[in-house]
Design a protein around this motif. Structure first.
Motif, PDB file in Angstrom:
ATOM      1  N   SER A  86       0.812  -1.215   0.000  1.00  0.00           N
ATOM      2  CA  SER A  86       0.000   0.000   0.000  1.00  0.00           C
ATOM      3  C   SER A  86       0.851   1.274   0.000  1.00  0.00           C
ATOM      4  O   SER A  86       0.327   2.371   0.047  1.00  0.00           O
ATOM      5  CB  SER A  86      -0.935  -0.005   1.217  1.00  0.00           C
ATOM      6  N   LEU A  87       2.168   1.103  -0.064  1.00  0.00           N
ATOM      7  CA  LEU A  87       3.076   2.248  -0.028  1.00  0.00           C
ATOM      8  C   LEU A  87       3.541   2.589  -1.438  1.00  0.00           C
ATOM      9  O   LEU A  87       3.913   1.705  -2.198  1.00  0.00           O
ATOM     10  CB  LEU A  87       4.280   1.894   0.859  1.00  0.00           C
ATOM     11  N   ASP A  88       3.524   3.852  -1.762  1.00  0.00           N
ATOM     12  CA  ASP A  88       4.024   4.308  -3.064  1.00  0.00           C
ATOM     13  C   ASP A  88       5.551   4.224  -3.049  1.00  0.00           C
ATOM     14  O   ASP A  88       6.208   4.928  -2.281  1.00  0.00           O
ATOM     15  CB  ASP A  88       3.561   5.755  -3.309  1.00  0.00           C
ATOM     16  N   GLN A  89       6.083   3.332  -3.893  1.00  0.00           N
ATOM     17  CA  GLN A  89       7.536   3.118  -3.917  1.00  0.00           C
ATOM     18  C   GLN A  89       8.309   4.369  -4.331  1.00  0.00           C
ATOM     19  O   GLN A  89       9.491   4.492  -4.053  1.00  0.00           O
ATOM     20  CB  GLN A  89       7.885   1.960  -4.872  1.00  0.00           C
ATOM     21  N   ASN A  90       7.649   5.306  -5.007  1.00  0.00           N
ATOM     22  CA  ASN A  90       8.317   6.527  -5.458  1.00  0.00           C
ATOM     23  C   ASN A  90       8.198   7.669  -4.452  1.00  0.00           C
ATOM     24  O   ASN A  90       8.794   8.722  -4.639  1.00  0.00           O
ATOM     25  CB  ASN A  90       7.750   6.972  -6.813  1.00  0.00           C
ATOM     26  N   SER A  91       7.420   7.453  -3.392  1.00  0.00           N
ATOM     27  CA  SER A  91       7.283   8.492  -2.367  1.00  0.00           C
ATOM     28  C   SER A  91       8.578   8.549  -1.550  1.00  0.00           C
ATOM     29  O   SER A  91       9.408   7.634  -1.602  1.00  0.00           O
ATOM     30  CB  SER A  91       6.103   8.186  -1.446  1.00  0.00           C
ATOM     31  N   LYS A  92       8.719   9.623  -0.773  1.00  0.00           N
ATOM     32  CA  LYS A  92       9.913   9.764   0.067  1.00  0.00           C
ATOM     33  C   LYS A  92      10.037   8.578   1.019  1.00  0.00           C
ATOM     34  O   LYS A  92      11.100   7.968   1.125  1.00  0.00           O
ATOM     35  CB  LYS A  92       9.841  11.078   0.846  1.00  0.00           C
ATOM     36  N   ASP A  93       8.939   8.231   1.708  1.00  0.00           N
ATOM     37  CA  ASP A  93       8.957   7.085   2.627  1.00  0.00           C
ATOM     38  C   ASP A  93       9.271   5.788   1.892  1.00  0.00           C
ATOM     39  O   ASP A  93      10.053   4.967   2.373  1.00  0.00           O
ATOM     40  CB  ASP A  93       7.610   6.940   3.355  1.00  0.00           C
ATOM     41  N   GLY A  94       8.643   5.607   0.742  1.00  0.00           N
ATOM     42  CA  GLY A  94       8.882   4.399  -0.046  1.00  0.00           C
ATOM     43  C   GLY A  94      10.342   4.241  -0.423  1.00  0.00           C
ATOM     44  O   GLY A  94      10.909   3.151  -0.342  1.00  0.00           O
ATOM     45  N   GLN A  95      10.962   5.333  -0.841  1.00  0.00           N
ATOM     46  CA  GLN A  95      12.373   5.277  -1.235  1.00  0.00           C
ATOM     47  C   GLN A  95      13.279   5.042  -0.029  1.00  0.00           C
ATOM     48  O   GLN A  95      14.244   4.282  -0.106  1.00  0.00           O
ATOM     49  CB  GLN A  95      12.767   6.556  -1.965  1.00  0.00           C
TER      50      GLN A  95
END
Length: 111
Positions: A86-95
């Motif tokens: 459910s996490l966007d891999q391109n978001s800051k947290d995802g990265q």
């Protein structure tokens, strides 16, 4: 009916960097778990190859093995993996979480 059952299941919470760090420490501190994680990484690659070849039977077979290994790595790892979906891999947290998890992949590369 199965669609309704899936919709009612609570989604795993989004993982935090702290969750990822705990999982990395837990797996890297245990040689048996490290070996299982590396085996899981190899299975993931094999599943991608089988998927490209449209070999559903092979994907299902490998997926069952991967699920078994995920369970052997413990509930924290399973929850982290589920939350990553459910996490966007391109978001800051995802990265950032991806970078933390790369530490495990480096352990596999040493072998």
């Amino acid at each position: 009916l199965p669609v309704c059952a899936q919709a009612q299941q609570p989604k795993a919470p989004k993982p935090t960097k702290a969750d990822a760090q705990k999982v990395v420490q837990m797996i890297s501190a245990d040689k048996a778990k490290t070996a299982k994680y590396c085996e899981l990484a190899k299975l993931s690659e094999q599943m991608e190859q089988a998927d490209k070849k449209k070999d559903e039977k092979k994907v299902d077979e490998l997926s069952k093995k991967a699920d078994d290994l995920t369970n052997q790595l413990g509930p924290q790892y399973a929850a982290l993996v589920e939350g990553l979906e459910s996490l966007d891999q391109n978001s800051k947290d995802g990265q950032e979480i991806g970078a933390i998890l790369e530490g495990l992949d480096k352990l596999c590369a040493k072998k």
